[in-house]
Design an enzyme around this catalytic site. Sequence first.
Site, PDB file in Angstrom:
ATOM      1  CG  ASP A  20      -2.051   0.961   1.146  1.00 28.10           C
ATOM      2  OD1 ASP A  20      -1.799   2.157   0.868  1.00 28.10           O
ATOM      3  OD2 ASP A  20      -3.201   0.546   1.340  1.00 28.10           O
TER       4      ASP A  20
ATOM      5  CG  PHE B 146      -0.239   5.148 -12.929  1.00 28.28           C
ATOM      6  CD1 PHE B 146      -0.762   5.798 -14.034  1.00 28.28           C
ATOM      7  CD2 PHE B 146       1.086   4.728 -12.990  1.00 28.28           C
ATOM      8  CE1 PHE B 146       0.003   6.022 -15.164  1.00 28.28           C
ATOM      9  CE2 PHE B 146       1.859   4.949 -14.109  1.00 28.28           C
ATOM     10  CZ  PHE B 146       1.317   5.596 -15.205  1.00 28.28           C
TER      11      PHE B 146
ATOM     12  CE1 TYR C 123     -10.002  10.347  -9.321  1.00 25.40           C
ATOM     13  CE2 TYR C 123     -11.427  11.471 -10.898  1.00 25.40           C
ATOM     14  CZ  TYR C 123     -10.261  10.781 -10.617  1.00 25.40           C
ATOM     15  OH  TYR C 123      -9.357  10.525 -11.616  1.00 25.40           O
TER      16      TYR C 123
END
Length: 326
Positions: free
Chosen positions: A50, A72, A140
Amino acid sequence: MKILLTGGAGFVGSACLRHLAAHGHEVMAYDSLSMGHAGAVGDLPLVVGDIADTEKLTTALREFGADAVMHFAAATYVGESVENPDFHYGNNIEGTRSLLNAMRAAGVQRLVFSSTCATYGMTDSATMSETTPQAPASPYARTKLAVEWMIRDFAHAYGMGFTILRYFNAAGADSDGQHGEDHRPENHLIPLVLDVALGKRAKIVVYGDDYPTPDGTCIRDYVHTEDLASAHLKAIEATTADTQNVFNIGTGNGQSVLEIIRTCEAVTGQTIPLAIGPRRPGDPPRLVADPSNIKNNLNWAPKYDIKKTVETAWNWHKAHPNGYPD
């Protein structure tokens, strides 16, 4: 160059991973596999972790000897961000802060960041350049804009170079048919429409037909993943410890939802049943790139039009109706 890719097992990240390797760079994917797939990485190096684990990420960068990072890894579902902004802010902003601190600890000074056209929000512009005002319309998109500013601040304070790539709608599949889109759940239009053609869905739902566009449905600029990958290659090779670049990546041409459905019908030879649903929160009517900056400065241009993009996606989904085996 040795390049570590966070989210390197995802749709766009893995396409860039393969493209970089094919052009002589040493690559490593770093991915939690919560959304990505080991099958997308194939035989290339993969560290499962992670990005919030700063210590593990620092170790990966040091042991690999990374010269640069492509970032990304992110939560990307617009609807989910509206319903659960806490997850998106934590994952995208805190995760990126962890990455930047790991880069500092490992002495890595070059970064290419996967941002989004969604940071432009509800704009009246026919196309969007890098100077179009940013007014993101969803949590987002706001996290992506916040990360852009975080990168700028870290670069200024700690001596990093960066290239921010705001790309439009990633689509398509590798031309060899071996790799493609496999989101779970899937929320991208082209694979959802192709699922109807495959008999996996009864119909496609069009979210809103009353937008201020010629046919009332949202318009997006669909850019093939191989074109995205070639842009990332040019960007990373041009990025130094002093670079501060921002580029849009898109075709400069937009297609409406109904136009995409008609293109999928033409490619598959099937009629796609549809139903009209309500608008989704945070969906701008039109997002189309002005890609002249990257064309002029990095000599990049897309090779795929929308029909070829849909054809590659159809070939992948026909051959892999259930996506990657993992």
